[in-house]
Structures are given as C-alpha cells and as structure tokens.
Write a protein that holds these residues in place. Sequence first.
Motif, PDB file in Angstrom:
ATOM      1  N   THR A  14     -21.394  23.506 -18.945  1.00 44.72           N
ATOM      2  CA  THR A  14     -22.207  22.190 -19.595  1.00 44.72           C
ATOM      3  C   THR A  14     -23.479  22.192 -18.953  1.00 44.72           C
ATOM      4  O   THR A  14     -23.445  21.977 -17.403  1.00 44.72           O
ATOM      5  N   SER A  15     -24.452  22.181 -19.793  1.00 46.38           N
ATOM      6  CA  SER A  15     -25.955  21.998 -18.797  1.00 46.38           C
ATOM      7  C   SER A  15     -26.315  20.667 -18.360  1.00 46.38           C
ATOM      8  O   SER A  15     -25.503  19.717 -18.889  1.00 46.38           O
ATOM      9  N   ARG A  16     -27.174  20.549 -17.674  1.00 43.18           N
ATOM     10  CA  ARG A  16     -27.822  19.128 -17.185  1.00 43.18           C
ATOM     11  C   ARG A  16     -28.000  18.146 -18.104  1.00 43.18           C
ATOM     12  O   ARG A  16     -27.472  17.113 -18.237  1.00 43.18           O
ATOM     13  N   ASP A  17     -28.676  18.924 -19.095  1.00 47.28           N
ATOM     14  CA  ASP A  17     -29.003  18.031 -20.408  1.00 47.28           C
ATOM     15  C   ASP A  17     -27.906  17.591 -21.276  1.00 47.28           C
ATOM     16  O   ASP A  17     -28.009  16.510 -21.804  1.00 47.28           O
ATOM     17  N   ASP A  18     -27.148  18.485 -21.298  1.00 49.27           N
ATOM     18  CA  ASP A  18     -25.675  18.164 -22.224  1.00 49.27           C
ATOM     19  C   ASP A  18     -25.089  16.984 -21.615  1.00 49.27           C
ATOM     20  O   ASP A  18     -24.655  15.933 -22.207  1.00 49.27           O
ATOM     21  N   VAL A  19     -24.709  17.252 -20.168  1.00 47.40           N
ATOM     22  CA  VAL A  19     -24.342  15.910 -19.414  1.00 47.40           C
ATOM     23  C   VAL A  19     -24.886  14.656 -19.605  1.00 47.40           C
ATOM     24  O   VAL A  19     -24.290  13.635 -19.977  1.00 47.40           O
ATOM     25  N   ARG A  20     -26.489  14.799 -19.348  1.00 49.35           N
ATOM     26  CA  ARG A  20     -27.318  13.430 -19.811  1.00 49.35           C
ATOM     27  C   ARG A  20     -26.852  12.934 -21.294  1.00 49.35           C
ATOM     28  O   ARG A  20     -26.944  11.505 -21.379  1.00 49.35           O
TER      29      ARG A  20
END
Length: 153
Positions: A4-10
Amino acid sequence: MAETSRDDVRQSAEDLWASGFYCAESVLLAVTRAEGLDSQLLPAVASAFCSGQARTCGPCGALSGALMAVGAVLGRRSEKDAMDAVYAAGGQLIETFEGEFGSRDCRTLLDGCDLGTPEGQAMFRERGFMERCRNFTGRAAEMAREVIAEHRR
C-alpha cells in the motif's frame, strides 16, 4: 498482501475521516489495514483519543492514532521484547508531526479552539477546521507508514 503506497494510506485515512470516523480512529484504521491488521477493536481503542483526547484540548487525535498504529505494528508482543524500535519510531513520528505542523497540541493546531465547549464546537464548524483536521489525519497516516517502514524489525 499488496504493498500500500503512502498516498493510498493517506487517502484511506481521509476517506475514513469523511465517512464519519474521527481523527485517531481514521489514522489507526488506515495504517493497520495497510499492514494487514484488522479488528473491530481498532477504532474502539482509538475513540477516546479523538478531538484532543476526549475533547480536553490535549494531544492531536491524528497523532495519537498514528502512535497507536506504530505500536500495533512495531510494539512488543511480550514483556521480554525490547522497546527500542517502537520508541525510536514513535519519537521520530512526533518530531516529524511537530516539525510540519508546529505543535502536537489540538488546541494550538486549531487556533485556540476548545472542542470541549459549545463555543469551541461552533468555532470548529464556522472556521472550517474539518478540512484542517482531514489534512492532519491524512498526513499522520503517511508519517506513521513511513516510520514503520524505516523501523520495521
């Protein structure tokens, strides 16, 4: 488990916030789900930390949720486990959050808004702090994910 990318988590944290979960709940859920951890207890354990710790103007709920997520992933599983990784990650998270936002205190982050009063609740709505808190929530989730990756065992 897919990365899971950083952007996805955000985005996940911000979506949870928009759905009705509060700051600490949203961050904890977004990060732990990205880590493959899921339990109905997760939002519940974070609930009292929302709105500056139960609307007492204490530490930011988004930061508290991020710290809980760090603990869920890097924390001890027995009393014999070392605390080094979780303390290092937690300290780094707090430093990063304060560096970006200038404080870890809910009242300061919200320009003196006291969420424990009717006047503070009105100020929160009138000044559009919902968007500011959405940003704290999303960034705290990103920050937690970053420090977890850096300090993973």
